[in-house]
Design a protein around this motif. Structure first.
Motif: not given
Length: 294
Positions: A1-7, A65-77
């Motif tokens: 799963m996508l890991s938590k994104i820190s501030m 902000f979350v969307l701006a930090q996710t790669t396509m691989a993370q979104r697919k996962d």
């Protein structure tokens, strides 16, 4: 799963991504188009974004902000995990598992709890946590913010008075330290390995015979033997902490908790006036065929 994104990562990301462009792109999103389809279940774009944000562990206003930090691989996962959950859910429904009593209970109370929390989130926006209100609550409820008298104690538990007397004599004669004697003789496995240390004990937290002894002897003193329902105890009081009125600053975390509960209790009382509530105490007293303990 996508890991938590820190501030910190979010803020660093803003150096690269234009905040204006991100917000504009998010606000101008097309209709809630279908992104995932599994059988007769679909997940739209808005719903998937909210799920992604929830998984990231941030508030929904941080979605850009979350969307701006996710790669396509993370979104697919992440999408694959959503697909897996929907597949398993539909398979469970085809097996009729939603009718299983435990599963049905979990589904019902998960929904109840989610709705209850959602309502609390809505009404809590009007609750005041200004310092002046917190101080007023503290002054009106000062007796709630008193640190009770406490004793830092260690003990040795054995099964007879003769053994307890012998252990106490060995310690008094300095043949063994209290810690070594506890490790060797104590039958309390939870504290023996720590040299008999029970930590800080407040009144009401232990049996009366033990409590009476430890609160009656001086700091850095031995006591006992005393008999309780568990056996015979030799004790050592390491430190004593007298009762103390907590200052506003010391009590502040607890004040915040208490005033939230106060607001919530007021709301529940108000809701009792809107909805009929009844509790059958006669049935409650024999719940499941077992009488309540008097």
């Amino acid at each position: 799963m996508l890991s938590k994104i820190s501030m910190k990562r979010l803020l660093v990301g803003l150096l690269v991504v234009s905040i204006v462009a991100v917000f504009a792109g998010f606000a101008a999103a097309k209709e809630n188009e279908k992104v995932i389809s599994v059988g007769d279940e679909t997940v739209g774009e808005d719903e998937l974004v909210l799920l992604l944000v929830k998984q990231a562990g941030v508030q929904k206003n941080f979605a850009p902000f979350v969307l701006a930090q996710t790669t396509m691989a993370q979104r697919k996962d992440f999408a694959n995990h959503v697909v897996a959950a929907l597949l398993l859910s539909q398979a469970a429904q085809m097996e009729g598992l939603q009718l299983d009593p435990e599963t049905a209970l979990a589904l019902r109370w998960n929904a109840v709890n989610v709705l209850a929390q959602s309502y609390i989130n809505k009404i809590s926006g009007s609750w005041s946590f200004k310092e002046e209100d917190l101080r007023k609550y503290y002054e009106q409820n000062k007796d709630k913010y008193v640190r009770p008298e406490a004793v830092h104690v260690r003990h040795i538990l054995v099964d007879s008075k003769e053994k307890a007397d012998r252990v106490l004599l060995e310690i008094l004669a300095k043949e063994k330290s209290f810690s070594d004697a506890a490790k060797e003789y104590s039958q309390d496995s939870g504290s023996a390995s720590k040299g008999g240390d029970l930590g800080w004990i407040q009144r009401g937290q232990t049996v009366k015979e033990f409590e009476d002894l430890i609160f009656s002897i001086k700091e850095k003193s031995l006591g006992g033997p005393v008999e309780t329902q568990y056996g015979w105890h030799v004790v050592e009081v390491l430190e004593k902490s007298p009762s103390k009125q907590l200052t506003f600053e010391e009590a502040l975390p607890k004040i915040r908790e208490d005033i939230q509960q106060w607001y919530l209790d007021k709301e529940i009382e108000k809701l009792k006036g809107r909805f009929e509530v009844s509790v059958d105490e006669s049935k409650l007293s024999t719940l499941g065929g077992f009488p309540a303990i008097q």
